[in-house]
Scaffold this active site. Sequence first.
Site, PDB file in Angstrom:
ATOM      1  CG  HIS A  91      -2.070   0.957   1.045  1.00 27.61           C
ATOM      2  ND1 HIS A  91      -2.167   2.094   1.794  1.00 27.61           N
ATOM      3  CD2 HIS A  91      -3.103   0.982   0.180  1.00 27.61           C
ATOM      4  CE1 HIS A  91      -3.238   2.770   1.406  1.00 27.61           C
ATOM      5  NE2 HIS A  91      -3.830   2.118   0.434  1.00 27.61           N
ATOM      6  CG  HIS A 113      -4.998   6.475  -2.730  1.00 29.86           C
ATOM      7  ND1 HIS A 113      -3.741   6.013  -2.455  1.00 29.86           N
ATOM      8  CD2 HIS A 113      -5.865   5.611  -2.156  1.00 29.86           C
ATOM      9  CE1 HIS A 113      -3.837   4.928  -1.722  1.00 29.86           C
ATOM     10  NE2 HIS A 113      -5.111   4.648  -1.533  1.00 29.86           N
ATOM     11  CG  HIS A 122      -7.546  -0.188  -2.941  1.00 28.42           C
ATOM     12  ND1 HIS A 122      -7.501   1.004  -3.602  1.00 28.42           N
ATOM     13  CD2 HIS A 122      -6.767  -0.029  -1.832  1.00 28.42           C
ATOM     14  CE1 HIS A 122      -6.745   1.861  -2.924  1.00 28.42           C
ATOM     15  NE2 HIS A 122      -6.280   1.262  -1.844  1.00 28.42           N
ATOM     16  CG  HIS A 243     -11.347   4.919   0.999  1.00 19.86           C
ATOM     17  ND1 HIS A 243     -10.375   5.852   0.736  1.00 19.86           N
ATOM     18  CD2 HIS A 243     -10.686   3.770   1.312  1.00 19.86           C
ATOM     19  CE1 HIS A 243      -9.185   5.282   0.860  1.00 19.86           C
ATOM     20  NE2 HIS A 243      -9.346   4.020   1.202  1.00 19.86           N
ATOM     21  CG  HIS A 247      -8.459   4.663   5.519  1.00 21.62           C
ATOM     22  ND1 HIS A 247      -7.504   3.739   5.854  1.00 21.62           N
ATOM     23  CD2 HIS A 247      -8.889   4.318   4.282  1.00 21.62           C
ATOM     24  CE1 HIS A 247      -7.366   2.868   4.851  1.00 21.62           C
ATOM     25  NE2 HIS A 247      -8.204   3.198   3.888  1.00 21.62           N
ATOM     26  CG  PHE A 264      -2.382   7.165   1.402  1.00 27.82           C
ATOM     27  CD1 PHE A 264      -3.631   6.559   1.458  1.00 27.82           C
ATOM     28  CD2 PHE A 264      -2.262   8.374   0.730  1.00 27.82           C
ATOM     29  CE1 PHE A 264      -4.741   7.155   0.866  1.00 27.82           C
ATOM     30  CE2 PHE A 264      -3.371   8.965   0.135  1.00 27.82           C
ATOM     31  CZ  PHE A 264      -4.603   8.366   0.204  1.00 27.82           C
ATOM     32  CG  HIS A 277      -9.439  -1.054   0.979  1.00 26.82           C
ATOM     33  ND1 HIS A 277      -9.706  -0.253  -0.106  1.00 26.82           N
ATOM     34  CD2 HIS A 277      -8.755  -0.289   1.850  1.00 26.82           C
ATOM     35  CE1 HIS A 277      -9.188   0.952   0.088  1.00 26.82           C
ATOM     36  NE2 HIS A 277      -8.608   0.950   1.272  1.00 26.82           N
TER      37      HIS A 277
HETATM   38 CU1  C2O Z   1      -5.314   2.684  -0.666  1.00 30.71          CU
HETATM   39 CU2  C2O Z   1      -7.907   2.700   1.859  1.00 30.71          CU
HETATM   40  O1  C2O Z   1      -6.562   3.259   0.682  1.00 30.71           O
END
Ligand code: C2O
Length: 347
Positions: A91, A113, A122, A243, A247, A264, A277
């Site tokens: 990631h 992103h 993803h 999303h 996070h 990230f 995800h």
């Molecule tokens: Cu690559 Cu949830 O981000």
Amino acid sequence: NRSISLDASKCFLASLPHDAITHTNCCPPIPSPFKFKDFKDFASSNSPLKVRKPFHLVDEEVIAKFEKGIALMKALPKDDPRSFYQQSKIHCAYCNGAYHQQYPFENLKVDIHRSWLFFPFHRMYLYFFERILGNLIGDPNYALPFWNWDSIEGMQMPKYFTPLNSSLYHKLRHYNHMPPHVVDLNYNLNDSFVPPLKQISLNHATMYKQMVLASTKELFMGSPLRLGDESHPGIGSVESAPHNTVHKWVGASDTPNNEDMGTFYTAARDPIFYPHHTNLDRLWAVWKNLEQGRKDYSDDLDWLDSNFFFYDENANLVRVKIRDSIDTKKLGYVYQDVNMPWLNFKP
Ligand code: C2O
């Protein structure tokens, strides 16, 4: 053709936030001599599909296997590309600029992103993660469970992630957001008290807006990122919230960048990253079927030919193209249908 084609033999030091709390080189091990194969491991049409299910509806056995699989990945040597350590760095590599675009744009870093690369990248990341985990527990048909934060039962961190002795436990999380605290799908780092029932209806409204109202591919998937373009051309609705917001909601509040989930370079170190995800991956599939005529970028060759690299369960490096990722059935899985209480929730 202006697709984003990576050269996985060239990986550079990632650029981390200036106040990062840990420093790692995010590059995966590079095979020497460099070699890879192209993905062609599509599910045959007569083999049974894996069904990914939400945490609140799976059997204990699925949970136990998930815990065991994560524990086994954590126990692998750090330089094994299938290890949890290496998996989490993927990631960082794709988000903090460890890969650059190809000739003549090697000065441009790749960040998947805030662009049309978000959903397909993803999806394939989880696909290989699931295969590695399934292989380690001896169940090649294992399907990852998802954190169904858009259903009422799923609107809190699944309880399996909190016991100290579980492989799913992670230290750097927001101490005040432990179950049964209701998640705020539109979290903006503001923790003022909202009564749970009120929060649930605010969450439905967020989902309605991001899924139903975002009816075009630009709005939902994000904007095109082609060879020669700067990163972050435009974020899709769901990538921005829930999303990003979930996070941030999971990450600790007393770290500079809401590590680990809230930034990230560290997000995928928390095991909850993967079920988070998986739900996003499910929402991509849900979005397409919400009404007739919804299309992603499947008629755009620059999108279809863009590619990423992952290690498979045998530690072989594989190149996948976005065109390989579009149909989950060809990848061998589907999602269990679940209630979508937000569907008719016009604000
Ligand atoms: Cu690559 Cu949830 O981000």
